[in-house]
Scaffold this motif. Structure first.
Motif, short mmCIF file in Angstrom:
data_model
loop_
_atom_site.label_atom_id
_atom_site.label_comp_id
_atom_site.label_asym_id
_atom_site.label_seq_id
_atom_site.Cartn_x
_atom_site.Cartn_y
_atom_site.Cartn_z
N PRO A 36 35.90 -54.71 -31.01
CA PRO A 36 36.84 -55.73 -31.48
C PRO A 36 37.14 -56.69 -30.32
CG PRO A 36 37.66 -53.52 -31.97
CD PRO A 36 36.50 -53.38 -31.04
N VAL A 37 36.87 -57.96 -30.52
CA VAL A 37 37.03 -58.95 -29.45
C VAL A 37 38.09 -59.98 -29.86
CG1 VAL A 37 35.89 -60.77 -28.12
CG2 VAL A 37 34.70 -58.62 -28.56
N GLY A 38 39.11 -60.10 -29.01
CA GLY A 38 40.18 -61.07 -29.22
C GLY A 38 40.00 -62.26 -28.30
N TYR A 39 40.58 -63.38 -28.70
CA TYR A 39 40.43 -64.62 -27.94
C TYR A 39 41.77 -65.35 -27.83
CZ TYR A 39 40.27 -66.57 -32.65
OH TYR A 39 40.56 -66.90 -33.95
N ASN A 40 41.78 -66.37 -26.98
CA ASN A 40 42.97 -67.18 -26.72
C ASN A 40 44.13 -66.37 -26.14
OD1 ASN A 40 41.82 -69.62 -27.45
ND2 ASN A 40 42.58 -69.56 -29.55
N PHE A 41 43.82 -65.39 -25.31
CA PHE A 41 44.85 -64.65 -24.57
C PHE A 41 45.38 -65.63 -23.53
CE2 PHE A 41 45.65 -61.19 -21.21
CZ PHE A 41 46.86 -60.81 -21.76
N SER A 42 46.62 -66.04 -23.67
CA SER A 42 47.14 -67.13 -22.83
C SER A 42 47.36 -66.69 -21.38
CB SER A 42 48.45 -67.67 -23.41
OG SER A 42 49.52 -66.78 -23.17
N ILE A 43 47.26 -67.66 -20.51
CA ILE A 43 47.49 -67.43 -19.09
C ILE A 43 48.91 -66.91 -18.87
CG2 ILE A 43 47.63 -68.52 -16.81
CD1 ILE A 43 44.72 -68.24 -17.99
N GLU A 44 49.87 -67.49 -19.59
CA GLU A 44 51.27 -67.07 -19.45
C GLU A 44 51.44 -65.61 -19.87
OE1 GLU A 44 50.30 -69.87 -21.27
OE2 GLU A 44 50.68 -71.19 -19.56
N GLU A 45 50.82 -65.24 -21.00
CA GLU A 45 50.93 -63.85 -21.46
C GLU A 45 50.21 -62.91 -20.50
OE1 GLU A 45 51.44 -61.72 -25.66
OE2 GLU A 45 49.94 -63.30 -25.60
N ALA A 46 49.07 -63.33 -19.96
CA ALA A 46 48.35 -62.51 -18.99
C ALA A 46 49.23 -62.22 -17.77
CB ALA A 46 47.06 -63.22 -18.57
N ARG A 47 49.99 -63.19 -17.37
CA ARG A 47 50.89 -62.98 -16.22
C ARG A 47 51.95 -61.93 -16.54
NH1 ARG A 47 49.77 -66.90 -12.38
NH2 ARG A 47 49.06 -68.91 -13.17
N THR A 48 52.43 -61.88 -17.79
CA THR A 48 53.44 -60.86 -18.14
C THR A 48 52.84 -59.46 -18.08
OG1 THR A 48 53.09 -60.85 -20.54
CG2 THR A 48 54.65 -62.48 -19.67
N TRP A 49 51.53 -59.36 -18.19
CA TRP A 49 50.84 -58.08 -18.09
C TRP A 49 50.45 -57.76 -16.64
CZ3 TRP A 49 49.70 -54.36 -21.78
CH2 TRP A 49 50.15 -54.65 -23.07
N GLY A 50 50.81 -58.65 -15.71
CA GLY A 50 50.51 -58.42 -14.30
C GLY A 50 49.09 -58.74 -13.89
N LEU A 51 48.40 -59.52 -14.71
CA LEU A 51 47.01 -59.85 -14.42
C LEU A 51 46.90 -61.02 -13.45
CD1 LEU A 51 45.77 -59.39 -18.04
CD2 LEU A 51 44.99 -58.05 -16.08
N PHE A 52 45.79 -61.08 -12.74
CA PHE A 52 45.52 -62.17 -11.81
C PHE A 52 44.82 -63.30 -12.54
CE2 PHE A 52 45.96 -58.45 -9.12
CZ PHE A 52 46.78 -58.93 -8.12
N ILE A 53 45.10 -64.52 -12.11
CA ILE A 53 44.52 -65.72 -12.70
C ILE A 53 43.72 -66.42 -11.60
CG2 ILE A 53 45.00 -67.88 -13.93
CD1 ILE A 53 46.10 -65.24 -15.30
N SER A 54 42.51 -66.87 -11.96
CA SER A 54 41.68 -67.58 -10.99
C SER A 54 41.42 -69.01 -11.45
CB SER A 54 40.33 -66.88 -10.83
OG SER A 54 40.47 -65.68 -10.10
N GLU A 55 41.22 -69.87 -10.46
CA GLU A 55 40.75 -71.23 -10.74
C GLU A 55 39.23 -71.18 -10.72
OE1 GLU A 55 42.51 -73.88 -7.91
OE2 GLU A 55 44.52 -73.58 -8.72
N GLY A 56 38.62 -71.82 -11.68
CA GLY A 56 37.17 -71.76 -11.82
C GLY A 56 36.42 -72.47 -10.70
N ILE A 57 35.24 -71.95 -10.43
CA ILE A 57 34.28 -72.58 -9.52
C ILE A 57 32.96 -72.72 -10.28
CG2 ILE A 57 35.34 -71.76 -7.37
CD1 ILE A 57 33.27 -69.47 -7.35
N LYS A 58 32.17 -73.66 -9.88
CA LYS A 58 30.86 -73.90 -10.51
C LYS A 58 31.00 -74.02 -12.03
CE LYS A 58 28.41 -71.73 -6.74
NZ LYS A 58 27.46 -70.73 -6.34
N ASP A 59 30.36 -73.14 -12.80
CA ASP A 59 30.33 -73.25 -14.26
C ASP A 59 31.45 -72.46 -14.95
OD1 ASP A 59 28.10 -74.87 -14.15
OD2 ASP A 59 26.71 -73.18 -14.21
N GLU A 60 32.43 -72.00 -14.21
CA GLU A 60 33.52 -71.23 -14.79
C GLU A 60 34.54 -72.16 -15.46
OE1 GLU A 60 33.52 -67.59 -11.52
OE2 GLU A 60 34.99 -69.20 -11.33
N PRO A 61 35.36 -71.61 -16.37
CA PRO A 61 36.44 -72.41 -16.94
C PRO A 61 37.41 -72.86 -15.84
CG PRO A 61 36.16 -70.35 -18.15
CD PRO A 61 35.31 -70.26 -16.93
N LYS A 62 38.23 -73.86 -16.15
CA LYS A 62 39.18 -74.40 -15.16
C LYS A 62 40.08 -73.29 -14.62
CE LYS A 62 42.60 -77.95 -14.41
NZ LYS A 62 43.38 -79.06 -14.97
#
Length: 168
Positions: free
Chosen positions: A90-116
């Motif tokens: 089961p694959v979910g999408y549009n997990f927001s950056i803000e919600e990811a932060r509430t889960w303690g996850l790290f956020i990266s800025e994209g390089i090369k062909d990665e998302p922003k």
């Protein structure tokens, strides 16, 4: 950071199959496992989720409900399922950056062909009462828990009723 033995945030996310998944509505025998992956751009994620596909029945047999989520759009997540040949995950999408932060996850800025910006990987084992049992959070695409090792560990955890650790 969410401490073990504490309630996790609720989570509702759309799945590529058209359904909506909500954490508080899950009723696994032992655990819900949420795997956060970086997105379609990540070859390490592809390998990890293909390994998960291979072991979906093993997790189900151990009473573990599984979902994989990312900040990808519906189109990218759907393409990942098809191109990576992971029809049983089961694959979910549009997990927001803000919600990811509430889960303690790290956020990266994209390089090369990665998302922003995108969410770095994480894995959560959550008890049926929605308390956190275990988590593994990364700042890079590598160093994720081995799914095979996790399956073996679950036998011990379930058999011995081993408590969550790291709560102090």
């Amino acid at each position: 950071m969410i401490k073990p033995r504490t309630k996790t945030p609720d989570l509702t996310i759309d799945l590529v199959d058209g359904k909506t998944w909500t954490l508080s509505e899950q009723d696994p025998e032992h655990f819900t496992m949420i795997i956060v992956y970086r997105g379609k751009h990540c070859p390490v994620c592809k390998t990890y989720l293909k390994t998960l596909e291979k072991h979906m029945q093993d997790f189900k047999d151990k009473g573990v409900s599984v979902i994989a989520i990312s900040a990808n759009t519906k189109e990218l997540a759907t393409a990942s399922v098809k191109e990576w040949d992971i029809p049983n995950v089961p694959v979910g999408y549009n997990f927001s950056i803000e919600e990811a932060r509430t889960w303690g996850l790290f956020i990266s800025e994209g390089i090369k062909d990665e998302p922003k910006v995108f969410v770095e990987p994480g894995l959560y084992l959550i008890r049926p009462d929605r308390t956190l049992y275990a988590s593994s959070i990364q700042t890079m695409p590598f160093a994720r828990p081995s799914l095979e090792d996790l399956l073996k560990s679950l036998d011990f955890v379930i058999d011995k009723d081993y408590p969550a650790r790291g709560e102090a």
